[in-house]
Design an enzyme around this catalytic site. Structure first.
Site, PDB file in Angstrom:
ATOM      1  N   ILE A  13       0.829  -1.212   0.000  1.00 28.48           N
ATOM      2  CA  ILE A  13       0.000   0.000   0.000  1.00 28.48           C
ATOM      3  C   ILE A  13       0.858   1.255   0.000  1.00 28.48           C
ATOM      4  CG2 ILE A  13      -1.946   1.136   1.122  1.00 28.48           C
ATOM      5  CD1 ILE A  13      -2.630  -1.420   2.479  1.00 28.48           C
ATOM      6  N   LEU A  35      13.133  -3.010   3.755  1.00 31.91           N
ATOM      7  CA  LEU A  35      13.138  -4.087   2.754  1.00 31.91           C
ATOM      8  C   LEU A  35      13.169  -5.450   3.436  1.00 31.91           C
ATOM      9  CD1 LEU A  35      15.416  -2.651  -0.114  1.00 31.91           C
ATOM     10  CD2 LEU A  35      12.928  -2.546   0.094  1.00 31.91           C
ATOM     11  N   THR A  36      12.164  -5.695   4.272  1.00 33.22           N
ATOM     12  CA  THR A  36      11.961  -7.042   4.826  1.00 33.22           C
ATOM     13  C   THR A  36      11.516  -7.933   3.676  1.00 33.22           C
ATOM     14  OG1 THR A  36       9.599  -6.744   5.232  1.00 33.22           O
ATOM     15  CG2 THR A  36      11.116  -5.999   6.973  1.00 33.22           C
ATOM     16  N   GLU A  81       4.762  -4.839  10.231  1.00 29.93           N
ATOM     17  CA  GLU A  81       4.578  -6.252   9.902  1.00 29.93           C
ATOM     18  C   GLU A  81       3.079  -6.390   9.713  1.00 29.93           C
ATOM     19  OE1 GLU A  81       6.495  -8.844   9.322  1.00 29.93           O
ATOM     20  OE2 GLU A  81       8.371  -7.738   9.590  1.00 29.93           O
ATOM     21  N   THR A 121      -5.632  -0.189  10.569  1.00 23.41           N
ATOM     22  CA  THR A 121      -6.521  -1.198   9.979  1.00 23.41           C
ATOM     23  C   THR A 121      -7.847  -1.290  10.730  1.00 23.41           C
ATOM     24  OG1 THR A 121      -6.735  -3.592   9.713  1.00 23.41           O
ATOM     25  CG2 THR A 121      -5.206  -2.862  11.398  1.00 23.41           C
ATOM     26  N   ASP A 122      -8.867  -1.784  10.041  1.00 25.45           N
ATOM     27  CA  ASP A 122     -10.157  -2.019  10.711  1.00 25.45           C
ATOM     28  C   ASP A 122     -10.079  -3.181  11.704  1.00 25.45           C
ATOM     29  OD1 ASP A 122      -9.958  -4.092   8.857  1.00 25.45           O
ATOM     30  OD2 ASP A 122     -11.897  -3.711   7.897  1.00 25.45           O
ATOM     31  N   GLU A 123      -9.004  -3.984  11.607  1.00 25.31           N
ATOM     32  CA  GLU A 123      -8.901  -5.155  12.486  1.00 25.31           C
ATOM     33  C   GLU A 123      -8.753  -4.777  13.959  1.00 25.31           C
ATOM     34  OE1 GLU A 123      -6.343  -8.286  11.312  1.00 25.31           O
ATOM     35  OE2 GLU A 123      -6.714  -7.960   9.187  1.00 25.31           O
ATOM     36  N   TYR A 148      -1.044  -9.532  15.351  1.00 25.38           N
ATOM     37  CA  TYR A 148      -0.960  -8.416  14.383  1.00 25.38           C
ATOM     38  C   TYR A 148      -1.913  -7.284  14.777  1.00 25.38           C
ATOM     39  CZ  TYR A 148      -2.247  -5.598  10.334  1.00 25.38           C
ATOM     40  OH  TYR A 148      -2.553  -4.543   9.515  1.00 25.38           O
ATOM     41  N   LYS A 152      -1.254  -3.367  16.123  1.00 29.40           N
ATOM     42  CA  LYS A 152      -1.745  -2.181  15.389  1.00 29.40           C
ATOM     43  C   LYS A 152      -2.633  -1.342  16.322  1.00 29.40           C
ATOM     44  CE  LYS A 152      -1.231  -1.053  11.697  1.00 29.40           C
ATOM     45  NZ  LYS A 152      -0.161  -0.259  11.020  1.00 29.40           N
ATOM     46  N   HIS A 274      -9.657 -17.004  13.722  1.00 32.32           N
ATOM     47  CA  HIS A 274     -10.022 -16.325  12.458  1.00 32.32           C
ATOM     48  C   HIS A 274     -11.200 -15.353  12.628  1.00 32.32           C
ATOM     49  CE1 HIS A 274     -10.593 -17.200   7.849  1.00 32.32           C
ATOM     50  NE2 HIS A 274     -10.443 -15.916   8.113  1.00 32.32           N
TER      51      HIS A 274
HETATM   52  P1  NAD Z   1       3.341  -4.839   3.448  1.00 31.18           P
HETATM   53  O1  NAD Z   1       3.698  -5.967   4.362  1.00 31.18           O
HETATM   54  O2  NAD Z   1       3.089  -5.118   2.002  1.00 31.18           O
HETATM   55  O3  NAD Z   1       4.470  -3.709   3.519  1.00 31.18           O
HETATM   56  C1  NAD Z   1       5.086  -3.334   4.708  1.00 31.18           C
HETATM   57  C2  NAD Z   1       6.365  -2.559   4.352  1.00 31.18           C
HETATM   58  O4  NAD Z   1       6.961  -2.105   5.581  1.00 31.18           O
HETATM   59  C3  NAD Z   1       7.417  -3.405   3.628  1.00 31.18           C
HETATM   60  O5  NAD Z   1       7.939  -2.700   2.534  1.00 31.18           O
HETATM   61  C4  NAD Z   1       8.472  -3.660   4.690  1.00 31.18           C
HETATM   62  O6  NAD Z   1       9.800  -3.813   4.152  1.00 31.18           O
HETATM   63  C5  NAD Z   1       8.354  -2.392   5.540  1.00 31.18           C
HETATM   64  N1  NAD Z   1       8.826  -2.603   6.917  1.00 31.18           N
HETATM   65  C6  NAD Z   1       8.507  -3.613   7.766  1.00 31.18           C
HETATM   66  N2  NAD Z   1       9.161  -3.465   8.941  1.00 31.18           N
HETATM   67  C7  NAD Z   1       9.905  -2.329   8.832  1.00 31.18           C
HETATM   68  C8  NAD Z   1      10.785  -1.644   9.702  1.00 31.18           C
HETATM   69  N3  NAD Z   1      11.047  -2.107  10.943  1.00 31.18           N
HETATM   70  N4  NAD Z   1      11.367  -0.506   9.269  1.00 31.18           N
HETATM   71  C9  NAD Z   1      11.125  -0.034   8.022  1.00 31.18           C
HETATM   72  N5  NAD Z   1      10.310  -0.655   7.137  1.00 31.18           N
HETATM   73  C10 NAD Z   1       9.709  -1.781   7.549  1.00 31.18           C
HETATM   74  O7  NAD Z   1       2.075  -4.159   4.137  1.00 31.18           O
HETATM   75  P2  NAD Z   1       0.829  -3.423   3.467  1.00 31.18           P
HETATM   76  O8  NAD Z   1      -0.238  -4.415   3.210  1.00 31.18           O
HETATM   77  O9  NAD Z   1       1.295  -2.536   2.392  1.00 31.18           O
HETATM   78  O10 NAD Z   1       0.349  -2.535   4.725  1.00 31.18           O
HETATM   79  C11 NAD Z   1       0.881  -1.238   4.936  1.00 31.18           C
HETATM   80  C12 NAD Z   1       0.197  -0.593   6.116  1.00 31.18           C
HETATM   81  O11 NAD Z   1      -1.199  -0.548   5.892  1.00 31.18           O
HETATM   82  C13 NAD Z   1       0.387  -1.363   7.424  1.00 31.18           C
HETATM   83  O12 NAD Z   1       0.538  -0.419   8.468  1.00 31.18           O
HETATM   84  C14 NAD Z   1      -0.910  -2.138   7.585  1.00 31.18           C
HETATM   85  O13 NAD Z   1      -1.195  -2.365   8.946  1.00 31.18           O
HETATM   86  C15 NAD Z   1      -1.897  -1.171   6.973  1.00 31.18           C
HETATM   87  N6  NAD Z   1      -3.119  -1.764   6.404  1.00 31.18           N
HETATM   88  C16 NAD Z   1      -3.051  -2.769   5.502  1.00 31.18           C
HETATM   89  C17 NAD Z   1      -4.222  -3.267   4.923  1.00 31.18           C
HETATM   90  C18 NAD Z   1      -4.197  -4.367   3.885  1.00 31.18           C
HETATM   91  O14 NAD Z   1      -5.252  -4.814   3.442  1.00 31.18           O
HETATM   92  N7  NAD Z   1      -3.056  -4.829   3.433  1.00 31.18           N
HETATM   93  C19 NAD Z   1      -5.459  -2.737   5.303  1.00 31.18           C
HETATM   94  C20 NAD Z   1      -5.488  -1.696   6.255  1.00 31.18           C
HETATM   95  C21 NAD Z   1      -4.314  -1.208   6.781  1.00 31.18           C
HETATM   96  O1  TDX Z   2      -4.826 -18.650   1.388  1.00 39.32           O
HETATM   97  C1  TDX Z   2      -5.653 -18.012   2.060  1.00 39.32           C
HETATM   98  N1  TDX Z   2      -6.928 -18.468   2.142  1.00 39.32           N
HETATM   99  C2  TDX Z   2      -7.907 -17.827   2.857  1.00 39.32           C
HETATM  100  O2  TDX Z   2      -9.057 -18.292   2.897  1.00 39.32           O
HETATM  101  C3  TDX Z   2      -5.312 -16.771   2.742  1.00 39.32           C
HETATM  102  C4  TDX Z   2      -3.902 -16.234   2.672  1.00 39.32           C
HETATM  103  C5  TDX Z   2      -6.307 -16.120   3.440  1.00 39.32           C
HETATM  104  N2  TDX Z   2      -7.568 -16.630   3.507  1.00 39.32           N
HETATM  105  C6  TDX Z   2      -8.616 -15.853   4.212  1.00 39.32           C
HETATM  106  C7  TDX Z   2      -8.269 -15.319   5.578  1.00 39.32           C
HETATM  107  C8  TDX Z   2      -9.073 -14.021   5.642  1.00 39.32           C
HETATM  108  O3  TDX Z   2     -10.411 -14.301   6.048  1.00 39.32           O
HETATM  109  O4  TDX Z   2      -8.848 -14.697   3.395  1.00 39.32           O
HETATM  110  C9  TDX Z   2      -9.109 -13.538   4.203  1.00 39.32           C
HETATM  111  C10 TDX Z   2      -8.081 -12.455   3.900  1.00 39.32           C
HETATM  112  O5  TDX Z   2      -6.831 -12.910   4.395  1.00 39.32           O
HETATM  113  P1  TDX Z   2      -5.508 -11.997   4.355  1.00 39.32           P
HETATM  114  O6  TDX Z   2      -5.226 -11.594   2.954  1.00 39.32           O
HETATM  115  O7  TDX Z   2      -4.454 -12.701   5.112  1.00 39.32           O
HETATM  116  O8  TDX Z   2      -6.011 -10.671   5.082  1.00 39.32           O
HETATM  117  P2  TDX Z   2      -6.586 -10.361   6.567  1.00 39.32           P
HETATM  118  O9  TDX Z   2      -6.130 -11.347   7.552  1.00 39.32           O
HETATM  119  O10 TDX Z   2      -8.053 -10.110   6.419  1.00 39.32           O
HETATM  120  O11 TDX Z   2      -5.806  -8.976   6.863  1.00 39.32           O
HETATM  121  C11 TDX Z   2      -5.630  -7.997   5.803  1.00 39.32           C
HETATM  122  O12 TDX Z   2      -6.526  -6.932   5.939  1.00 39.32           O
HETATM  123  C12 TDX Z   2      -6.349  -6.049   7.011  1.00 39.32           C
HETATM  124  C13 TDX Z   2      -4.202  -7.463   5.784  1.00 39.32           C
HETATM  125  O13 TDX Z   2      -3.287  -8.550   5.651  1.00 39.32           O
HETATM  126  C14 TDX Z   2      -3.913  -6.654   7.010  1.00 39.32           C
HETATM  127  O14 TDX Z   2      -2.610  -6.088   6.937  1.00 39.32           O
HETATM  128  C15 TDX Z   2      -4.933  -5.546   7.106  1.00 39.32           C
HETATM  129  O15 TDX Z   2      -4.755  -4.864   8.301  1.00 39.32           O
END
Ligand code: NAD
Ligand code: TDX
Length: 332
Positions: A13, A35-36, A81, A121-123, A148, A152, A274
């Site tokens: 994102i 760059l994890t 993370e 996040t909404d979580e 997680y 957050k 879950h």
């Molecule tokens: P992602 O895991 O794809 O990216 C995380 C990035 O943070 C990576 O580039 C990683 O290298 C970097 N990072 C991790 N630890 C670090 C550290 N100690 N120092 C510097 N960089 C570090 O995650 P994402 O899905 O892009 O999520 C980004 C943000 O949005 C997070 O805060 C997450 O909680 C939030 N968020 C995600 C979702 C979703 O659906 N993915 C939804 C709502 C909120």
């Molecule tokens: O292989 C799979 N099969 C499956 O059924 C995986 C990887 C997930 N799932 C389910 C678990 C969840 O109900 O799909 C749903 C979405 O899973 P994830 O992509 O792992 O997302 P979720 O756990 O909902 O969390 C995501 O949304 C909120 C992001 O990873 C978070 O960073 C964000 O905060």
């Protein structure tokens, strides 16, 4: 014109936000990213060199963070993370990055008096019943379920305390599940698309009745930019686009859009603890800040996402084998 420090800008994102802002505004961006396994330089190609810089480093490194924050006007904090399944296996990097990292960022913006936006996040609100008409809003009590989401939630509370106690100029947004290009293959939608592209079957956790509220990452970025431009300091905004779908229906849609029979997937072990359902009420963002999502059809957005993964095998193949090996260990 502002100089924006974006933490976690090499992730899914964060990199979307970098591309979004650099293509629509005159701002300059510095990304701080460790760059994890989740960060990828290849998500940051094609950007204007004179307005973009990547600094590889840790948000827990107070000296580095201090220097970068001192040099910026605005900080947008995405680094975290982010994967629930990993947090159930080993919570330690979640506590370190999500809590200590956010604390380190807050101390620097406090010292230098900089505007801060915290991405969450909404979580943090826990989960809802399947057939309950209720959705999360800005006054829903915090009730996180996983390591997680609890880290957050803790990071959100740190931001609120730094606003109240130290007058830090911060806003918070809590967004629902994002989808789109550049998402790591560990996450639900890219895992299924790339499984099919690699000749493997999609994997559904448990019964698949769990509901997620999907939003395109571009719409998340436009909402964050709107909050930076028009948001009120100290406030929280929920970001969502009325995208509730259960996991089973999403897997079936992916299979259908990719020309397969909708039954060609496997049921695998459920995730412990879950969360059942997430759903966002983003009335405040619409009414107070005038934000609207651009993606009105989930199916169209999903099809474009499938096309992107089809066209960029080198981007996702880097991580695919290691990710599936980790899932095999977890029995999922
Ligand atoms: P992602 O895991 O794809 O990216 C995380 C990035 O943070 C990576 O580039 C990683 O290298 C970097 N990072 C991790 N630890 C670090 C550290 N100690 N120092 C510097 N960089 C570090 O995650 P994402 O899905 O892009 O999520 C980004 C943000 O949005 C997070 O805060 C997450 O909680 C939030 N968020 C995600 C979702 C979703 O659906 N993915 C939804 C709502 C909120
Ligand atoms: O292989 C799979 N099969 C499956 O059924 C995986 C990887 C997930 N799932 C389910 C678990 C969840 O109900 O799909 C749903 C979405 O899973 P994830 O992509 O792992 O997302 P979720 O756990 O909902 O969390 C995501 O949304 C909120 C992001 O990873 C978070 O960073 C964000 O905060």
């Amino acid at each position: 014109m502002a100089r924006i420090l974006v933490t976690g800008g090499a992730g899914f994102i964060g990199s979307n936000f970098v591309h979004f802002v650099l293509s629509r505004t005159p701002h300059t961006i510095v990304v701080l990213d460790k760059l994890t396994y989740a960060g990828n330089r290849e998500s940051l190609t094609g950007l204007p060199e004179e307005r973009f810089q990547l600094v590889v480093g840790d948000i827990c490194d107070a000296a580095l963070v201090d220097a970068l924050v001192a040099d910026s006007d605005i900080v947008v904090h995405y680094a975290a993370e982010s994967h629930n399944d990993n947090s159930l296996h080993d919570p330690s990097p979640f506590v370190e990055t999500n809590l200590i990292g956010t604390y380190t960022m807050l101390e620097a913006v406090r010292k230098h008096g900089k505007r801060f936006h915290h991405i969450s996040t909404d979580e943090v609100y826990g989960d809802l019943d399947l057939n309950d008409p209720v959705r999360f809003n800005e006054s829903t009590p915090y009730n996180p379920s996983s390591p997680y989401s609890s880290t957050k939630a803790g990071s959100d509370l740190l931001v609120r305390a730094w606003v109240r106690s130290f007058d830090v100029q911060a806003t918070i947004s809590n967004c629902s599940n994002n989808y789109g290009p550049f998402q790591h293959v560990e996450k639900f939608i890219p895992r299924q698309i790339t499984n099919i592209l690699a000749g493997q079957r999609p994997k559904l956790y448990g019964t698949g009745e769990n509901v997620r509220d999907w939003i395109h990452a571009d719409d998340h970025s436009s909402a964050v930019l709107t909050i930076l431009e028009k948001g009120t300091i100290g406030e929280t905004y929920l970001i969502g686009a009325n995208g509730e779908k259960n996991n089973k229906s999403v897997i079936e849609m992916i299979l259908r859009l990719m020309g397969h029979d909708e039954t060609e997937y496997d049921h695998v072990n459920d995730r412990p603890g879950h969360d059942l359902r997430y759903a966002i009420d983003s009335t405040r963002l619409h009414e107070e800040l005038g934000w609207e999502p651009a993606y009105t059809s989930f199916e169209d957005g999903l099809l474009a996402t499938i096309d992107w993964y089809r066209a960029h095998p080198l981007w996702w193949q880097r991580d695919k084998a290691a990710t599936e090996a980790r899932y095999t260990e977890l029995g999922r």
